[in-house]
Motif scaffolding. Structure first.
Motif, short mmCIF file in Angstrom:
data_model
loop_
_atom_site.label_atom_id
_atom_site.label_comp_id
_atom_site.label_asym_id
_atom_site.label_seq_id
_atom_site.Cartn_x
_atom_site.Cartn_y
_atom_site.Cartn_z
N LEU A 2 -93.56 60.82 9.51
CA LEU A 2 -94.43 60.13 10.45
C LEU A 2 -94.55 60.94 11.75
N PRO A 3 -95.75 61.01 12.33
CA PRO A 3 -95.95 61.79 13.56
C PRO A 3 -95.52 61.02 14.81
N ILE A 4 -94.22 60.80 14.94
CA ILE A 4 -93.70 60.09 16.11
C ILE A 4 -93.14 61.12 17.09
N LYS A 5 -93.87 61.39 18.16
CA LYS A 5 -93.46 62.41 19.11
C LYS A 5 -93.16 61.85 20.51
N LYS A 6 -93.66 60.64 20.77
CA LYS A 6 -93.42 60.01 22.08
C LYS A 6 -93.07 58.54 21.88
N ILE A 7 -91.85 58.18 22.25
CA ILE A 7 -91.38 56.80 22.09
C ILE A 7 -91.18 56.17 23.47
N LEU A 8 -91.73 54.99 23.65
CA LEU A 8 -91.56 54.26 24.90
C LEU A 8 -90.51 53.17 24.71
N PHE A 9 -89.38 53.31 25.39
CA PHE A 9 -88.34 52.29 25.36
C PHE A 9 -88.50 51.43 26.60
N ALA A 10 -88.95 50.18 26.40
CA ALA A 10 -89.18 49.26 27.52
C ALA A 10 -87.95 48.38 27.69
N THR A 11 -87.42 48.31 28.91
CA THR A 11 -86.16 47.59 29.12
C THR A 11 -86.16 46.72 30.37
N ASP A 12 -85.41 45.63 30.29
CA ASP A 12 -85.11 44.83 31.47
C ASP A 12 -83.61 44.88 31.75
N PHE A 13 -82.93 45.83 31.07
CA PHE A 13 -81.49 46.08 31.21
C PHE A 13 -80.62 44.92 30.71
N SER A 14 -81.18 44.06 29.89
CA SER A 14 -80.41 42.97 29.30
C SER A 14 -79.60 43.49 28.12
N GLU A 15 -78.72 42.65 27.59
CA GLU A 15 -77.93 43.04 26.42
C GLU A 15 -78.83 43.34 25.23
N CYS A 16 -79.86 42.51 25.06
CA CYS A 16 -80.81 42.71 23.97
C CYS A 16 -81.53 44.05 24.12
N ALA A 17 -81.89 44.40 25.35
CA ALA A 17 -82.57 45.67 25.60
C ALA A 17 -81.64 46.85 25.30
N ASN A 18 -80.36 46.68 25.54
CA ASN A 18 -79.40 47.75 25.24
C ASN A 18 -79.31 48.03 23.74
N TYR A 19 -79.48 46.98 22.93
CA TYR A 19 -79.54 47.19 21.48
C TYR A 19 -80.75 48.07 21.15
N ALA A 20 -81.87 47.74 21.81
CA ALA A 20 -83.10 48.48 21.57
C ALA A 20 -82.96 49.93 22.02
#
Length: 299
Positions: A2-20
């Motif tokens: 798959l042509p995945i070259k740029k990934i955006l990790f969106a976070t609110d710094f919560s525990e759930c976001a840390n999993y992401a």
């Protein structure tokens, strides 16, 4: 691949976001992609409970939060020195709108974010950030509500699930689960759920399944599923076909848990207006209930 070259990790710094975050790091390493660490600062100048009162100068508040955000990004990336990362902190009125605008402007290939459910009444009026991003994003979105321990441990998918309604949207989205199955050399389960209620008059005859009422239905459904998958090379991908009956989102989540699915991939062709407000889409309902990560592809 798959042509995945740029990934955006969106976070609110919560525990759930840390999993992401852990999830997005593993994907970035797999595809040698740049990982953009994104946080939207959302603050209001006026107190909504007292319009006559205005908060102190917001500039200093923004600067303090921006500094703290960059510091947290640096902490998260401290163990991943070789990873190509970029820190982005923006100000806005809506996290979802900021995420969507940035992803579109920078042509991101994938968004990864955590999700934690709201109560029914709050979601009715506001929705969640994750649901809004999934609904309007032009690029695929991965959402997580639980820590994907097995994926983080093994760095691979053991089994991928692709539910389909045979629509053109599902046909367009099929490329993603197929390519992921190739990239990770894993099994691909393709599921079709027949939503058909049994008329009450049949209960007395002890008929509780639509398959009892129409004994050839399952066979026809399997043939339709085979036609849907005609373009998939079975020598390259281990595809398994399944038919279930019931409410789509319920059966998808139940199937995923029973089969120990590591990733659900679904197409999204959102409803609009009152229909979506009252019912939501199948994809959004799965997003709220699925324990494993969900990858949503815009139809």
């Amino acid at each position: 691949m798959l042509p995945i070259k740029k990934i955006l990790f969106a976070t609110d710094f919560s525990e759930c976001a840390n999993y992401a975050f852990k999830y997005s790091v593993i994907l970035a390493e797999k595809y040698n992609a740049e990982l953009v660490m994104f946080h939207a600062i959302v603050m209001f100048r006026d107190d909504p409970n007292n319009p006559d009162y205005r908060f102190p100068d917001m500039t200093d508040c923004y600067k303090t939060i921006e500094k703290a955000s960059h510091k947290e990004f640096d902490r998260l990336c401290s163990d991943w020195k070789k990873l190509k990362t970029k820190n982005v902190v923006v100000r806005g009125f809506s996290p979802a709108e900021e995420i969507l605008q940035y992803a579109e402007a920078k042509n991101m290939d994938l968004i990864v974010m955590g999700t934690h459910g709201r109560s029914a009444i709050t979601r009715f009026f506001l929705g969640s950030t994750a649901e809004k991003v999934v609904r309007f994003s032009l690029c695929p979105v991965v959402t997580l509500r639980e820590e994907p321990k097995e994926f983080i441990k093994t760095r691979r998918y053991g089994r991928i699930l692709f539910p389909t309604d045979y629509s053109e949207y599902a046909q367009k989205a099929l490329k993603w689960p197929v390519e992921l199955a190739k990239d990770y050399h894993t099994e691909l389960d393709v599921l079709h759920v027949i939503e058909q209620n049994i008329p009450p008059q049949y209960y007395s005859a002890e008929i509780s399944s639509i398959f009892d009422l129409d004994r050839k239905l399952k066979k026809r459904a399997m043939k339709a599923l085979a036609r849907f998958l005609e373009g998939v090379d079975r020598k390259e991908v281990d595809v398994r076909r399944f038919i279930r009956e019931g409410k789509s989102d319920v059966e998808i989540v139940k199937f995923a848990e029973k089969r120990s699915i590591d990733l659900i991939v679904m197409s999204s062709h959102g409803m609009s207006g009152i229909e979506r407000i009252l019912m939501g889409s199948t994809t959004e309902r799965v997003l709220r209930r699925a324990l494993c990560p969900l990858l949503t592809i815009k139809g």
